[in-house]
Design a protein around this motif. Structure first.
Motif, PDB file in Angstrom:
ATOM      1  N   VAL A  73       0.767  -1.274  -0.057  1.00  0.00           N
ATOM      2  CA  VAL A  73      -0.024  -0.095   0.045  1.00  0.00           C
ATOM      3  C   VAL A  73       0.927   1.187   0.143  1.00  0.00           C
ATOM      4  N   GLY A  74       0.804   2.135  -0.877  1.00  0.00           N
ATOM      5  CA  GLY A  74       1.434   3.448  -1.045  1.00  0.00           C
ATOM      6  C   GLY A  74       2.869   3.406  -0.866  1.00  0.00           C
ATOM      7  N   PRO A  75       3.229   4.158  -0.058  1.00  0.00           N
ATOM      8  CA  PRO A  75       4.914   4.150  -0.001  1.00  0.00           C
ATOM      9  C   PRO A  75       5.685   2.995   0.608  1.00  0.00           C
ATOM     10  N   MET A  76       5.049   1.750   0.848  1.00  0.00           N
ATOM     11  CA  MET A  76       5.492   0.516   1.182  1.00  0.00           C
ATOM     12  C   MET A  76       5.982  -0.292  -0.047  1.00  0.00           C
ATOM     13  N   LEU A  77       5.829   0.301  -1.089  1.00  0.00           N
ATOM     14  CA  LEU A  77       6.243  -0.702  -2.544  1.00  0.00           C
ATOM     15  C   LEU A  77       7.556  -0.884  -2.517  1.00  0.00           C
ATOM     16  N   ASP A  78       8.304  -0.091  -2.664  1.00  0.00           N
ATOM     17  CA  ASP A  78       9.810  -0.130  -2.510  1.00  0.00           C
ATOM     18  C   ASP A  78      10.381  -1.173  -1.666  1.00  0.00           C
ATOM     19  N   GLN A  79       9.928  -1.171  -0.381  1.00  0.00           N
ATOM     20  CA  GLN A  79      10.370  -2.039   0.528  1.00  0.00           C
ATOM     21  C   GLN A  79       9.639  -3.431   0.025  1.00  0.00           C
ATOM     22  N   VAL A  80       8.589  -3.972  -0.206  1.00  0.00           N
ATOM     23  CA  VAL A  80       8.034  -4.868  -0.610  1.00  0.00           C
ATOM     24  C   VAL A  80       8.881  -5.416  -2.022  1.00  0.00           C
ATOM     25  N   LEU A  81       8.974  -4.829  -2.828  1.00  0.00           N
ATOM     26  CA  LEU A  81       9.680  -5.104  -4.206  1.00  0.00           C
ATOM     27  C   LEU A  81      11.002  -5.833  -3.769  1.00  0.00           C
ATOM     28  N   ALA A  82      11.641  -4.950  -3.051  1.00  0.00           N
ATOM     29  CA  ALA A  82      13.050  -5.657  -2.512  1.00  0.00           C
ATOM     30  C   ALA A  82      12.905  -6.754  -1.756  1.00  0.00           C
ATOM     31  N   ALA A  83      12.157  -6.807  -0.804  1.00  0.00           N
ATOM     32  CA  ALA A  83      11.770  -8.108   0.070  1.00  0.00           C
ATOM     33  C   ALA A  83      11.454  -9.338  -0.754  1.00  0.00           C
ATOM     34  N   THR A  84      10.788  -9.040  -1.779  1.00  0.00           N
ATOM     35  CA  THR A  84      10.050 -10.249  -2.441  1.00  0.00           C
ATOM     36  C   THR A  84      10.799 -10.753  -3.843  1.00  0.00           C
ATOM     37  N   ALA A  85      12.082  -9.899  -4.034  1.00  0.00           N
ATOM     38  CA  ALA A  85      12.875 -10.005  -5.166  1.00  0.00           C
ATOM     39  C   ALA A  85      13.249 -11.362  -5.679  1.00  0.00           C
ATOM     40  N   ASN A  86      13.361 -12.327  -4.458  1.00  0.00           N
ATOM     41  CA  ASN A  86      13.858 -13.730  -4.505  1.00  0.00           C
ATOM     42  C   ASN A  86      12.652 -14.421  -3.861  1.00  0.00           C
ATOM     43  N   ILE A  87      11.635 -14.127  -4.053  1.00  0.00           N
ATOM     44  CA  ILE A  87      10.354 -14.792  -3.586  1.00  0.00           C
ATOM     45  C   ILE A  87       9.158 -15.190  -4.587  1.00  0.00           C
ATOM     46  N   ASP A  88       8.802 -16.141  -4.926  1.00  0.00           N
ATOM     47  CA  ASP A  88       7.808 -16.532  -5.812  1.00  0.00           C
ATOM     48  C   ASP A  88       6.414 -16.190  -5.543  1.00  0.00           C
ATOM     49  N   ALA A  89       6.260 -14.750  -5.410  1.00  0.00           N
ATOM     50  CA  ALA A  89       4.933 -14.075  -5.029  1.00  0.00           C
ATOM     51  C   ALA A  89       4.287 -13.155  -5.975  1.00  0.00           C
ATOM     52  N   THR A  90       3.244 -13.180  -5.988  1.00  0.00           N
ATOM     53  CA  THR A  90       2.351 -12.166  -6.882  1.00  0.00           C
ATOM     54  C   THR A  90       2.425 -10.838  -5.951  1.00  0.00           C
ATOM     55  N   VAL A  91       2.658  -9.694  -6.373  1.00  0.00           N
ATOM     56  CA  VAL A  91       3.030  -8.388  -5.780  1.00  0.00           C
ATOM     57  C   VAL A  91       1.629  -7.402  -6.401  1.00  0.00           C
ATOM     58  N   LEU A  92       0.633  -6.979  -5.515  1.00  0.00           N
ATOM     59  CA  LEU A  92      -0.180  -6.185  -5.697  1.00  0.00           C
ATOM     60  C   LEU A  92       0.277  -4.528  -5.071  1.00  0.00           C
ATOM     61  N   TYR A  93      -0.324  -3.728  -6.064  1.00  0.00           N
ATOM     62  CA  TYR A  93       0.213  -2.402  -5.200  1.00  0.00           C
ATOM     63  C   TYR A  93      -1.232  -1.626  -5.682  1.00  0.00           C
ATOM     64  N   THR A  94      -1.509  -0.908  -4.448  1.00  0.00           N
ATOM     65  CA  THR A  94      -2.462   0.196  -4.746  1.00  0.00           C
ATOM     66  C   THR A  94      -2.180   1.658  -4.007  1.00  0.00           C
ATOM     67  N   SER A  95      -2.630   2.491  -4.560  1.00  0.00           N
ATOM     68  CA  SER A  95      -2.827   3.958  -3.999  1.00  0.00           C
ATOM     69  C   SER A  95      -4.148   4.383  -3.402  1.00  0.00           C
ATOM     70  N   THR A  96      -5.220   3.465  -3.572  1.00  0.00           N
ATOM     71  CA  THR A  96      -6.505   3.593  -3.206  1.00  0.00           C
ATOM     72  C   THR A  96      -6.752   2.451  -2.133  1.00  0.00           C
ATOM     73  N   ILE A  97      -6.987   2.292  -1.117  1.00  0.00           N
ATOM     74  CA  ILE A  97      -7.149   1.485  -0.078  1.00  0.00           C
ATOM     75  C   ILE A  97      -8.586   1.065   0.419  1.00  0.00           C
ATOM     76  N   ARG A  98      -9.370   2.255   0.106  1.00  0.00           N
ATOM     77  CA  ARG A  98     -10.982   2.462   0.337  1.00  0.00           C
ATOM     78  C   ARG A  98     -11.659   3.050  -0.484  1.00  0.00           C
ATOM     79  N   PRO A  99     -12.479   2.508  -1.558  1.00  0.00           N
ATOM     80  CA  PRO A  99     -12.715   1.101  -1.117  1.00  0.00           C
ATOM     81  C   PRO A  99     -11.713  -0.142  -1.477  1.00  0.00           C
ATOM     82  N   PHE A 100     -11.879  -1.183  -0.920  1.00  0.00           N
ATOM     83  CA  PHE A 100     -10.947  -1.949  -1.145  1.00  0.00           C
ATOM     84  C   PHE A 100     -11.325  -2.976  -2.469  1.00  0.00           C
TER      85      PHE A 100
END
Length: 303
Positions: A194-221
């Motif tokens: 969510v929002g400014p957490m994206l860079d940390q998430v992309l770096a953290a999952t670089a070697n993990i077999d994960a789908t990464v979703l991003y949003t700048s609008t959390i409500r409505p979900f």
């Protein structure tokens, strides 16, 4: 040699967008509580009745915003997150929600952008608090280029909108949409940034077999977007939000009511307070949302 581009802060883009709106839309009225009021000193000379600074009278500011809305105006209200949502919450509940009128509330400071100010200037519970009231759209832009499109749409409407600005931003913007954007596909699980957490998430999952979703609008979900992502991966959902841990867990559970799933949430602690203040990066490590901590936790969860 490539010239370095100087980036604007989200708050600067917010002010520029509001100033444009004051000129183009006679409904717009800008209300501040000292914070960022200097952005509007010049335009106040042109629109003295539509640019108002209330000092540290946030409760009055929200009630007057409700009065403007009842009169057909479009109030934009701005200060630090705890002073915008927590301090005048009763006025938000009665002056806006109960009167069923709209406003655009725009905060700065986020959860711990500048920890040196201490707990008074930290607002990690803002989105969770607004969740107790119906009808709010909540935007959490992760880059300054996402602020303008979201804010212009909010001002042009008539609903209740909260925009949570941060002094911290991702390296690159993501095109603004109403729901989730799929940035990476994997099979072990789904990670929501969510929002400014994206860079940390992309770096953290670089070697993990994960789908990464991003949003700048959390409500409505975006229930449909999450269901689509889970259909292509295991129903292991990791939620990384820049405010109170687990704020959107109930939305994940509602989206996947008929799907067996597991949820792991990250964010600011719910069960205890941080009583020592370092840098924002120190707080990331404390709360386990720095890339290294996220990578270790997500790997354990998926395994």
């Amino acid at each position: 040699m490539t010239a370095q581009v100087t980036r604007k802060q989200m708050r600067t883009v917010f002010a520029e967008t509001v100033i444009e709106s004051l000129a183009s839309d006679p409904r717009v009225v800008m209300l501040t509580a000292d914070i960022s009021s200097w952005f509007f000193w010049d335009v106040k000379k042109e629109y003295p009745d539509r640019v108002l600074n209330f000092g540290i009278r946030e409760q009055a500011m929200i009630d007057i915003a409700g009065g403007f809305a009842l009169a057909g105006m479009r109030p934009v209200v701005h200060t630090y997150a705890p002073f915008l949502i927590e301090r005048p919450f009763e006025q938000i509940k009665i002056g806006l929600n109960h009167q069923d009128v709209g406003a655009v509330l725009v905060s700065v400071g986020a959860s711990y952008d500048d920890p040196s100010w201490g707990r008074t200037h930290q607002g990690p519970g803002d989105v969770a608090l607004l969740d107790t009231l119906p009808g709010w759209t909540v935007h959490v832009p992760g880059h300054e280029d996402e602020v303008g499109p979201l804010l212009r749409k909010a001002i042009a409407g008539d609903g209740r909108v909260y925009m949570r600005l941060s002094e911290r931003a991702n390296g690159e913007p993501v095109p603004v949409t109403d729901g989730f954007t799929v940035l990476r596909k994997g099979t072990a699980g789904v990670v929501i940034a969510v929002g400014p957490m994206l860079d940390q998430v992309l770096a953290a999952t670089a070697n993990i077999d994960a789908t990464v979703l991003y949003t700048s609008t959390i409500r409505p979900f975006d229930h449909a977007g999450l269901r689509a992502a889970v259909a292509d991966a295991r129903a292991n959902v990791v939620l990384v939000e820049p405010y109170l841990k687990g704020t959107s867990s109930h939305e994940v559970n509602e989206a996947l009511t008929d799907v067996p799933h597991r949820v792991l949430s990250f964010g600011v602690w719910r069960d205890r307070e941080a009583r020592a203040y370092g840098t924002a990066e120190d707080h990331d490590k404390l709360f386990g949302v720095d890339p290294e901590s996220l990578a270790a936790s997500i790997t354990r969860f998926f395994n």
